[in-house]
Write an enzyme that holds these catalytic residues in place. Structure first.
Site, PDB file in Angstrom:
ATOM      1  N   VAL A 406       0.832  -1.203   0.000  1.00  0.00           N
ATOM      2  CA  VAL A 406       0.000   0.000   0.000  1.00  0.00           C
ATOM      3  C   VAL A 406       0.864   1.250   0.000  1.00  0.00           C
ATOM      4  O   VAL A 406       0.626   2.217  -0.743  1.00  0.00           O
ATOM      5  CB  VAL A 406      -0.945   0.008   1.224  1.00  0.00           C
ATOM      6  N   ASP A 453       1.553  37.645 -32.370  1.00  0.00           N
ATOM      7  CA  ASP A 453       1.019  38.705 -33.216  1.00  0.00           C
ATOM      8  C   ASP A 453       1.402  40.056 -32.613  1.00  0.00           C
ATOM      9  O   ASP A 453       1.770  40.144 -31.438  1.00  0.00           O
ATOM     10  CB  ASP A 453      -0.512  38.620 -33.296  1.00  0.00           C
ATOM     11  N   THR A 455      -0.562  43.386 -33.289  1.00  0.00           N
ATOM     12  CA  THR A 455      -1.696  44.252 -32.954  1.00  0.00           C
ATOM     13  C   THR A 455      -2.538  43.639 -31.844  1.00  0.00           C
ATOM     14  O   THR A 455      -3.029  42.521 -31.962  1.00  0.00           O
ATOM     15  CB  THR A 455      -2.567  44.500 -34.191  1.00  0.00           C
ATOM     16  N   GLY A 730       1.322  41.498 -40.058  1.00  0.00           N
ATOM     17  CA  GLY A 730       1.005  41.848 -41.435  1.00  0.00           C
ATOM     18  C   GLY A 730       1.507  43.222 -41.816  1.00  0.00           C
ATOM     19  O   GLY A 730       1.402  43.624 -42.983  1.00  0.00           O
TER      20      GLY A 730
END
Length: 1182
Positions: A406, A453, A455, A730
């Site tokens: 156990v 990213d 923005t 972008g």
């Protein structure tokens, strides 16, 4: 199917004020049936049957209907329904104008249902909530915990021991001088201890289930946009009702079923609902009805139906909701697929390690039982004990051996991961990280690259027009010299009304506030048309003020047009011109457009987008903004001037946007042949590429978007943690470079900046080299982002990536951890991501990194603690029992169960809830093939085990010769010292490296202090008040001092162990032979190509390796389910080598070597790593 209700349907829903039933509405889409729609009266029939309005939606005043009979006309309730269209749209506005005025990507004020609002509608058609899955009660969880086979065996032995004890106590004659006989106490105590272990385990599981249910509820909730009483409002997805008019736009994942009312170029991916991978173009319901009447079109192409679960990949529109909740197609599917979540990779790794340790512990238990049984049998012939005493002694041997198993089998390991994940995900949610996939928490801790990213993530997404140039650049506005091409000394102020830009080589400068006074009426109208009509933003109210709601770029332009050009209300501006066709923003074309009707029955195409894209398509420009509208050819010098100005703005971290237009005599233009027209119900829609040429340049606008506060510090923190930040945007190169420098992503000395098209054209080897050094990828598309992610993963990087658009989904899927934006992100992006950034802030990603490392560390801390306890408890019990003349261990079964409770519950709660500390960022990420137990951990485990065994064995065997305590006090002292060693070892386990500050952040973890207090108080209660139950006697002050001092010495011993150089230990254990198959396994793991194998195969390996452990231990381990595909659907398993990793459990040297170097890693994202030859070939071509 017919439109008449089936017999008994009306009864099923009681008296209904609606002409339609949920069954009839479900029949429209399952399967799709235009015939059924027409039989119900088409869109007008649905309006009447659902008592709604296609323009104004449901009334916010609706509660209960007075009439119970079937309605023949929908009753439009509330004064807002009458005047709604007048307040939002002009009476003569075209359907496209209405769509444009309603679509926005910024949340509106949230509306909630109150009281009995929509009571009849909810009663008949239901709410958009699936029935809650019945969770297991506490008693059920306790029963599951009791199914543990070892606990069952221990319980049986305890019951037999109790029966014998009762017989010895009450069934035999006792002499007066023998004292009270309480042989039955041990059996009762073991049963109570088992009950406590079961109850505490069930409580842990119950709490865990509640936490994850709350997390799932938050994860499933989101806001959607509907029209109520004629006004666009934002509501919870759970508040959508049948009859609602819902706004859809590109990137949405449809939560409900419906029929399209109005739409423009709406295309859906219905693969999740139908299995078909082709895009399905949608047509408004009334256009379908007209097409059916006219005939000549294939009905297979007439599809007005919107299926729940489908993704809107293109277009905008509105649709009428026809089914919600379990009545919708997606709801029915979800009801049939409800399953428990799977194991995380860390849980899988820990289960494998649990198998190693469990086998060793079980072997030790069986060996102890065998040895003690032989000794017991050998003494039987000479024993003078009664039969009952002999039986009790045998049961003690059996119980002690079972108890070792156990203690040794560490079922607490996977549960520790669960506790850590539950705690971390709850805290991460408070810190704006909504976790969708649990394994991403673990993976994020070892991320080596973050592709972010710009923005809204690195910047504030609070945009303002600060400058620009009209025409080809002879006229500029805003701050002088803002474009970087001049210091402003050469620019002259223009007088109002004077001709502008007519002087050769002269730049006229206009103040932003007075710009309108110097421009002609025609030019002003052209600019207002370009900004107000070619836009998806609209007006709303915030704090009682009229504001523009939409993308930040569009709202910045509208604010500029209002302040500089006297822009009127959008509804008025848009009412001046009918919108003929819309061209929604496209990330590949980097622009958006609209076609409007102008005077003289002519048409004007308005375009706004990236300056370099528009400039390449322009052949003329506005001659003079102060004169009536006229054009002049664009010369090469003009192009160079514009390009130089764009670069100048970009160097100041300004975004640039261009405006252009072109007039046509007819629409569709006569130059567009019938062969390339897109045939729709209206038959007049044109592809943008067919007319996007010979444009007239209007203006260049510079927009400021400041860097978020805290981002430079967060990027610097990533640098400390050896995590590279790459910006994917972008924007043009110069803008991206300036922002990256401001954020600290690049410096003047280093940092490669490339454009997406340049990166895409590289060869495979060059791309991998460039991906490592790249810091900024400018003018990139979502496909460029996906290619970058795959290139980084192919060189062994663990990649986290952010995304907000629909087209970002492939990159989010391809990454190890995908972060979507909670504010600006589309539903498709959120669906593809692992974690949702609820504040769109890069700093929150760094918090996720900290929590990921904290989770991994918390589990390793617990592992370091438990393995130490396992080794010492098993060895101490084994050695003392074998050496005893009575086959009696120094630690009895009850005491061992108390130690097991400390290990599996209290220690897990204390160590699994450690919050992240600042020092987590001072180390490098762990590689994918890193072992679960590192060298400093093994050094600490073995060193502490040696110390604990040396102290306890010395006290047990040599203690009587110098301490002179009675035997029962001596045994109690050993037990007390052993427990206090574990308590102080818990503090020592808070570090898994060689640093010495084990108290860092301790004051922040109140649960750790609470668990420590519980263990100390519990031990005091056991010693003073549980003498009979635990087989102990009260100790005096000196004995308590010995216990506490020897326990506390674990901390300075830990300091000494950490100060020993790792190299010395490595050299000293270099003689330990490592089997050849382990070396081969290690080499195979190192050579594994990133992305192969997959999590499913790892799960198969875990399943095979845990077969023995599951046979030995049932209960809570059996309750830990993971999702695995069926045998029919399962891909063939890859070769696993000559032997299972379980073979290393032959001995401790093998276990040590295997755990340090060869525990098989598991991949985290099967969906992101599966490869087929076709896919690889396609990637090679790209």
């Amino acid at each position: 199917m017919t439109s008449n209700p089936k017999h008994g349907e009306e009864k099923a829903h009681g008296s209904s004020p609606f002409r339609l039933t949920p069954e009839q509405l479900s029949g429209l889409l399952d399967p799709k049936s235009i015939t059924a729609l027409e039989e119900l009266g088409g869109l007008p029939g649905l309006e009447k049957g659902l008592r709604t309005d296609r323009r104004s939606g449901l009334s916010i005043d609706e509660t209960r209907f007075d009439d119970i009979q079937n309605a023949t006309e929908p009753r439009l309730q509330g004064k807002d329904r009458v005047s709604s269209l007048e307040s939002t749209d002009a009476s003569n506005a075209s359907p496209l104008s209405r769509i444009a005025s309603r679509v926005a990507s910024q949340p509106l004020p949230l509306m909630t249902h109150k009281g009995d609002q929509y009571a009849d509608r909810k009663r008949i058609f239901g709410e958009h909530r699936l029935p809650e899955r019945e969770s297991k009660s506490f008693l059920q969880l306790a029963w599951i915990a009791l199914q543990d086979r070892v606990l069952i065996l221990l319980s049986v032995a305890a019951v037999v021991s109790l029966a014998l004890g009762l017989y010895q106590t009450f069934g035999t004659t006792h002499h007066h001088n023998e004292g009270a006989k309480v042989e039955w106490i041990e059996g009762v105590a073991i049963i109570i201890a088992i009950a406590i272990v079961v109850i505490v385990g069930a409580l842990n599981d119950w709490q865990k289930e509640r936490q994850f249910r709350r997390l799932n509820q938050k994860k499933e909730d989101r806001s959607v946009k509907v029209i109520r009483s004629g006004k666009p409002v934002r509501i919870s997805v759970h508040d959508i009702l049948v009859g609602d008019v819902m706004i859809l736009e590109q990137g949405d994942v449809l939560p409900v079923d419906g029929v399209l009312i109005e739409g423009h170029t709406v295309s859906c991916d219905e693969a999740s609902a139908t299995g078909e991978s082709d895009l399905v173009k949608k047509m408004p319901a009334e256009a379908v009805s007209r097409a059916l009447k006219e005939g000549g079109q294939s009905t297979s192409k007439l599809d007005p139906f919107l299926l729940s679960g489908a993704k809107v990949l293109d277009g905008v529109g509105t649709f009428l909701v026809t089914a919600v909740g379990e009545h919708s197609l997606n709801g029915k599917t979800m009801m049939s697929l409800r399953d428990d979540p799977g194991l995380t990779p860390l849980q899988a790794k820990l289960n494998i390690l649990a198998g190693y340790i469990g086998k060793l512990g079980a072997g030790a238990g069986l060996l102890l039982f065998t040895v003690l049984l032989i000794e017991f049998l050998a003494r039987l012939r000479t024993s003078t004990e009664t039969g009952e005493q002999k039986g009790q002694n045998f049961l003690r041997i059996l119980i002690t051996s079972i108890t070792i198993i156990v203690v040794a089998v560490p079922e607490g390991l996977p549960l520790a991961v669960t506790l850590s994940l539950a705690f971390a995900t709850k805290k991460m949610t408070k810190e704006n990280n909504l976790v969708r996939h649990l394994q991403s928490c673990e993976t994020m801790g070892n991320a080596t690259v973050i592709c972010s990213d710009k923005t809204g993530t690195l910047t504030e997404n609070v945009m303002t027009v600060v400058g620009g140039a009209l025409g080809t650049g002879g006229v500029e506005f805003g701050e002088k010299g803002l474009d970087g091409t001049t210091d402003g000394s050469g620019a002259s102020e223009a007088a109002p009304g004077a001709a502008l830009g007519t002087e050769k080589d002269a730049t006229q400068h206009l103040p932003t506030t007075d710009i309108s006074k110097s421009l002609s009426q025609e030019f002003r109208e052209l600019v207002k048309e370009s900004i107000a009509i070619n836009s998806t933003a609209f007006e709303g109210e915030e704090n009682g003020k009229s504001v523009f709601i939409g993308t930040k770029t569009e709202t910045a332009l509208l604010d500029w047009a209002r302040s500089s050009f006297g822009l009127e209300a959008l509804a008025i501006e848009r009412a001046k011109h009918s919108v003929i066709q819309l061209f929604p923003f496209n990330s590949k074309q980097k622009c958006m457009g609209a076609v409007i009707g102008i005077s003289g029955k002519r048409f004007r195409l308005l375009i706004k987008g990236a300056p370099e894209v528009l400039l390449a398509r322009c052949s003329t420009s506005v001659a003079d903004p102060a004169q009536p509208l006229s054009q002049k050819p664009i010369s090469e010098d003009d192009r160079k001037t514009i390009a130089k100005r764009v670069s100048g703005y970009a160097s100041r971290s300004l975004r640039t946007l261009a405006l252009a237009y072109r007039d046509f005599d007819s629409w569709p233009p006569s130059s567009v042949s019938d062969r390339i027209r897109r045939h729709t119900a209206d038959g007049n829609e044109v592809n943008l590429d067919d007319v996007f040429a010979d444009m007239t340049w209007v203006a260049l606008v510079a927009i400021q978007d400041p860097v978020r506060r805290g981002v430079p510090a967060a990027v610097a923190t990533c640098g400390r943690a050896s995590v590279t930040v790459k910006m994917v945007t972008g924007d043009n190169v110069e803008t991206a470079r300036a922002i990256a420098r401001e954020c600290g992503i690049i410096s003047d000395e280093k940092g490669v900046v490339m454009e997406g098209i340049e990166f895409r054209r590289l060869g495979e080897a060059q791309m991998r080299d460039a991906a490592r050094d790249l810091r900024v990828l400018a003018r990139s598309s979502p496909e460029d982002k996906r290619i970058l992610v795959k290139a980084l993963r192919s060189v062994g990087e663990v990649v986290a990536v952010t995304g907000d658009g629909t087209n970002d989904a492939p990159a989010l899927k391809a990454a190890d951890v995908g972060f979507s934006m909670g504010i600006t992100g589309t539903e498709v992006a959120k669906e593809a991501s692992d974690i949702i950034l609820m504040d769109d802030n890069f700093s929150s990603i760094v918090k996720a990194l900290a929590w990921g490392r904290a989770i991994n560390d918390a589990v390793k801390k617990f592992l370091q603690f438990q393995i130490t306890v396992n080794i010492t408890a098993v060895m101490l019990t084994f050695i003392s029992a074998v050496a005893s003349d009575e086959e009696r261990s120094v630690l009895n079964a009850i005491q061992l169960l108390w130690v097991n409770l400390i290990m599996d519950t209290f220690a897990a709660l204390a160590l699994a809830t450690d919050p992240p500390s600042d020092s987590l960022f001072d180390r490098e990420p762990e590689p994918r093939t890193a072992p679960l137990i590192n060298f400093p951990m093994w050094k600490m485990i073995i060193g502490q085990s040696i110390y604990q065994l040396a102290v306890t064995l010395t006290l047990h065997f040599a203690g009587p010769s110098f301490l002179h305590y009675p035997d029962d006090e001596q045994r109690t002292l050993v037990f007390n010292v052993f427990v206090f060693m574990q308590i102080f070892k818990l503090v020592n386990s808070r570090r898994i490296d060689n640093k010495l500050n084990i108290f860092e952040g301790l004051h922040k973890n109140t649960l750790f202090m609470l668990m420590m207090s519980i263990m100390v108080i519990g031990q005091i209660i056991i010693i003073f008040f549980s003498s009979i139950v635990f087989g102990v006697v009260p100790l005096n002050g000196a004995q308590w001092a010995i216990s506490v001092v020897l326990g506390f010495l674990s901390i300075p011993v830990g300091v000494i162990i950490r100060l020993i150089p790792d190299q010395w230990i490595r050299k000293s254990v270099s003689w330990v032979p490592i089997p050849a198959w382990i070396k081969k396994k290690k080499a195979a793991n190192v050579d594994i190509e990133v992305g192969t194998g997959g999590f499913e195969h790892a799960m198969l390996n875990v399943r095979n390796d845990l077969a023995w452990l599951k046979r030995v231990r049932g209960g809570r381990l059996r309750a830990l389910k993971w999702s695995m595909v069926s045998k029919q659907e399962r891909p063939p398993s890859p070769p696993r080598g000559s032997m299972s990793p379980m073979k290393s459990a032959v001995g401790m040297p093998g276990l040590l070597a295997a755990s340090i170097s060869a525990v098989p890693p598991t991949e985290t994202r099967a969906s992101a790593t599966e490869q087929t030859p076709e896919n690889e070939a396609n990637e090679g071509r790209k």
